[in-house]
Design a protein around this motif. Structure first.
Motif, PDB file in Angstrom:
ATOM      1  N   SER A   9     -13.070  -8.100  12.412  1.00 34.52           N
ATOM      2  CA  SER A   9     -11.978  -7.117  12.426  1.00 34.52           C
ATOM      3  C   SER A   9     -10.877  -7.492  13.413  1.00 34.52           C
ATOM      4  O   SER A   9      -9.746  -7.027  13.297  1.00 34.52           O
TER       5      SER A   9
ATOM      6  N   HIS B 281     -18.907   4.672   8.860  1.00 36.84           N
ATOM      7  CA  HIS B 281     -18.481   3.844   7.742  1.00 36.84           C
ATOM      8  C   HIS B 281     -18.578   4.579   6.408  1.00 36.84           C
ATOM      9  O   HIS B 281     -18.269   4.007   5.372  1.00 36.84           O
TER      10      HIS B 281
ATOM     11  N   GLU C 205      -3.830  -9.587   5.057  1.00 40.06           N
ATOM     12  CA  GLU C 205      -4.110  -8.265   5.602  1.00 40.06           C
ATOM     13  C   GLU C 205      -3.097  -7.279   5.041  1.00 40.06           C
ATOM     14  O   GLU C 205      -1.965  -7.660   4.718  1.00 40.06           O
TER      15      GLU C 205
ATOM     16  N   HIS D 246      -2.624  -3.088   8.939  1.00 44.91           N
ATOM     17  CA  HIS D 246      -3.305  -4.374   8.728  1.00 44.91           C
ATOM     18  C   HIS D 246      -4.668  -4.176   8.063  1.00 44.91           C
ATOM     19  O   HIS D 246      -5.622  -4.888   8.352  1.00 44.91           O
ATOM     20  N   ASP D 247      -4.749  -3.167   7.193  1.00 44.02           N
ATOM     21  CA  ASP D 247      -6.005  -2.811   6.557  1.00 44.02           C
ATOM     22  C   ASP D 247      -5.760  -2.597   5.074  1.00 44.02           C
ATOM     23  O   ASP D 247      -4.757  -1.956   4.716  1.00 44.02           O
ATOM     24  N   PRO D 248      -6.577  -3.111   4.177  1.00 38.92           N
ATOM     25  CA  PRO D 248      -7.777  -3.911   4.403  1.00 38.92           C
ATOM     26  C   PRO D 248      -7.414  -5.364   4.682  1.00 38.92           C
ATOM     27  O   PRO D 248      -6.239  -5.735   4.678  1.00 38.92           O
ATOM     28  N   ILE D 249      -8.447  -6.173   4.902  1.00 38.60           N
ATOM     29  CA  ILE D 249      -8.232  -7.603   5.057  1.00 38.60           C
ATOM     30  C   ILE D 249      -8.896  -8.321   3.885  1.00 38.60           C
ATOM     31  O   ILE D 249      -9.840  -7.809   3.294  1.00 38.60           O
TER      32      ILE D 249
ATOM     33  N   ARG E 179     -12.619  -3.283   4.428  1.00 39.28           N
ATOM     34  CA  ARG E 179     -11.953  -2.488   5.457  1.00 39.28           C
ATOM     35  C   ARG E 179     -12.215  -3.113   6.815  1.00 39.28           C
ATOM     36  O   ARG E 179     -13.290  -3.668   7.065  1.00 39.28           O
ATOM     37  N   ARG E 180     -11.241  -3.000   7.704  1.00 42.95           N
ATOM     38  CA  ARG E 180     -11.406  -3.554   9.054  1.00 42.95           C
ATOM     39  C   ARG E 180     -12.594  -2.938   9.773  1.00 42.95           C
ATOM     40  O   ARG E 180     -13.289  -3.621  10.502  1.00 42.95           O
ATOM     41  N   ARG E 181     -12.817  -1.640   9.577  1.00 40.47           N
ATOM     42  CA  ARG E 181     -13.949  -1.019  10.283  1.00 40.47           C
ATOM     43  C   ARG E 181     -15.276  -1.609   9.824  1.00 40.47           C
ATOM     44  O   ARG E 181     -16.219  -1.706  10.594  1.00 40.47           O
ATOM     45  N   ASP E 182     -15.360  -2.030   8.559  1.00 34.04           N
ATOM     46  CA  ASP E 182     -16.575  -2.695   8.083  1.00 34.04           C
ATOM     47  C   ASP E 182     -16.625  -4.137   8.573  1.00 34.04           C
ATOM     48  O   ASP E 182     -17.687  -4.657   8.897  1.00 34.04           O
TER      49      ASP E 182
END
Length: 98
Positions: free
Chosen positions: A15, A37, A64, A69-72, A84-87
């Motif tokens: 991330s 999540h 990105e 800048h989400d998702p990547i 997703r960045r959090r994942d």
């Protein structure tokens, strides 16, 4: 056959990587950051592993999103995967040396 894992470099969560960063996955654990999540940690871990986020896999950040800048999008061995960045924070990468 996978490339050998480099012995030196910078370790980051996926991330935190930027477009163009390349490296090798050294750890995947869905309990690294304690974020919500939307699924339990076992389910997230299973999903990441099924997508191919496994130790030793080569990875490159290729895109990105414009907002936050989400998702990547990443190149994962021979595939392209968006997440997703959090994942992505659950994946630890040893970046190649510049």
């Amino acid at each position: 056959m996978a490339d050998p894992i480099p012995e030196v470099g910078i370790t980051v969560r996926l991330s935190d990587a930027s477009v163009g960063d390349r490296g090798v996955i050294i750890d995947v654990r869905a309990d690294l950051d304690g974020k919500d999540h939307g699924v339990d940690v076992e389910e997230l871990q299973r999903r990441l592993l099924e997508f191919g986020f496994v130790e030793g896999a080569r990875i490159e950040v290729i895109h990105e999103g414009a907002i936050g800048h989400d998702p990547i999008a990443v190149r994962l061995d021979d595939m392209r995967v968006a997440l997703r960045r959090r994942d992505a924070g659950e994946v630890v990468v040893l970046l190649d040396r510049p």
